[in-house]
Design a protein around this motif. Sequence first.
Motif, PDB file in Angstrom:
ATOM      1  N   ARG A 123      31.589 -72.966  29.741  1.00 36.89           N
ATOM      2  CA  ARG A 123      30.776 -73.104  28.529  1.00 36.89           C
ATOM      3  C   ARG A 123      31.254 -74.378  27.837  1.00 36.89           C
ATOM      4  N   PRO A 124      30.374 -75.376  27.697  1.00 36.57           N
ATOM      5  CA  PRO A 124      30.824 -76.698  27.260  1.00 36.57           C
ATOM      6  C   PRO A 124      31.673 -76.696  25.984  1.00 36.57           C
ATOM      7  N   ARG A 125      31.339 -75.862  25.014  1.00 38.21           N
ATOM      8  CA  ARG A 125      32.093 -75.920  23.758  1.00 38.21           C
ATOM      9  C   ARG A 125      33.569 -75.559  23.982  1.00 38.21           C
ATOM     10  N   THR A 126      33.807 -74.419  24.686  1.00 36.51           N
ATOM     11  CA  THR A 126      35.188 -73.995  24.903  1.00 36.51           C
ATOM     12  C   THR A 126      35.849 -74.816  26.014  1.00 36.51           C
ATOM     13  N   HIS A 145      30.180 -82.057  22.587  1.00 36.18           N
ATOM     14  CA  HIS A 145      31.415 -81.297  22.376  1.00 36.18           C
ATOM     15  C   HIS A 145      32.698 -82.055  22.721  1.00 36.18           C
ATOM     16  N   ASP A 163      25.227 -81.747  28.409  1.00 39.14           N
ATOM     17  CA  ASP A 163      25.827 -80.523  27.871  1.00 39.14           C
ATOM     18  C   ASP A 163      27.141 -80.802  27.133  1.00 39.14           C
ATOM     19  N   TYR A 164      27.920 -81.754  27.666  1.00 36.71           N
ATOM     20  CA  TYR A 164      29.270 -81.974  27.122  1.00 36.71           C
ATOM     21  C   TYR A 164      29.316 -83.029  26.026  1.00 36.71           C
ATOM     22  N   ALA A 186      35.981 -82.464  20.481  1.00 41.25           N
ATOM     23  CA  ALA A 186      37.172 -81.685  20.847  1.00 41.25           C
ATOM     24  C   ALA A 186      38.396 -82.588  20.938  1.00 41.25           C
ATOM     25  N   ASP A 205      38.782 -71.317  31.257  1.00 40.35           N
ATOM     26  CA  ASP A 205      38.024 -71.362  30.008  1.00 40.35           C
ATOM     27  C   ASP A 205      37.667 -69.922  29.624  1.00 40.35           C
ATOM     28  N   ALA A 245      35.315 -77.926  26.706  1.00 41.71           N
ATOM     29  CA  ALA A 245      35.676 -79.238  26.154  1.00 41.71           C
ATOM     30  C   ALA A 245      37.025 -79.144  25.432  1.00 41.71           C
ATOM     31  N   ARG A 246      37.260 -78.033  24.776  1.00 44.90           N
ATOM     32  CA  ARG A 246      38.556 -77.853  24.095  1.00 44.90           C
ATOM     33  C   ARG A 246      39.692 -77.770  25.118  1.00 44.90           C
TER      34      ARG A 246
END
Length: 310
Positions: A279-282, A20, A16-17, A24, A91, A284-285
């Motif tokens: 949520r991996p996208r956010t 991203h 999943d990560y 990130a 997150d 990861a940031r």
Amino acid sequence: MPINVLFAARAKAWDDYRPHLPAALAEAGVTAHVATDIPADIVDYIVYAPNSSVQDFSLFPRLKAVLNLWAGVEDVVGNPTLAVPLARMVDGGLTAGMVEWVTGHVLRHHLGMDAHILGQDGQWRADVPPLAADRPVTILGMGELGAACAQALVGLGFPVTGWSRNARPIPGVTRRAGDADLPAALTTAQILVLLLPLTPQTENTLNAYTLAHLPQGAVVLNPGRGGLIDDAALLAALDSGHIGHATLDTFRIEPLPPAHPFWAHPRVTVTPHIASATRPRTAARAVAENIRRGEAGLPLLNLVDRARGY
Ligand code: NAP
């Protein structure tokens, strides 16, 4: 020279990560090698899930910080080998998911939706539900998630009481703080939401004594942690009808064993720890920003207070 970031979580989490996290970090201006198999003596940061195989942090002599992928830290905060800062996950996606779960389940019980969804028996029951203004809700735990849920419920018109250790003001929310204030927070709660972290102080917050303070027929929602509830006391209160329903997302043992009485209880709804997820996208940031801060010599965000346990 790139820094080394060990991703220590289950294989599925890496799937999943992986799309991203390196991106990130690059976006945050951090030159990093991110992998699941870096020799321990050159690891700078560990991006961590407490269910990973890494349990002995003393094997990582260069480690600067551990960045937890989960909001809850009860399975890592007491690790005696952890001698570096521990940050937990905050997150926007995680918070939004929790607000949706809590709001949805509050509305289910407030509107009496089950009578119409499950009870299609030809009877015309024209009982109009009360407005939100007549349905007091109490949230135990007014941190990142509890406060966001409180604000959403206030926006819908519910009178919301929020209880925590410190009574930081939140617009529109009646604040209660500390053990002495807990009974007062419970006595009006037609719907009670548990969003406390699990610590030695919060374990069994909902027990026979505190359940007795809830009004007759109150509904309990627990997206916090299973250990916040004394299961036997809750079952007794459900059996007697004092508690009208419990919607439980978290349990002392997960997955909830098939023979557990919660599964078959007519007044219990089980959801399988899906109230919210990072949520991996956010997320990861959020991790990348903390590593950037660490490398810039700035204090990390969302640091866990090891003594407090959250
Ligand atoms: P947080 O920001 O750390 O907030 C914790 C809140 O609990 C704070 O308001 C804190 O009080 C209060 N608190 C802690 N110990 C207390 C005590 N002894 N007495 C009274 N209040 C106490 O945590 P969060 O991000 O909101 O997350 C809360 C929990 O939700 C997590 O720990 C995790 O277990 C759970 N969670 C579940 C899911 C799911 O899918 N089911 C997903 C994410 C998180 P102060 O504000 O005064 O410090």
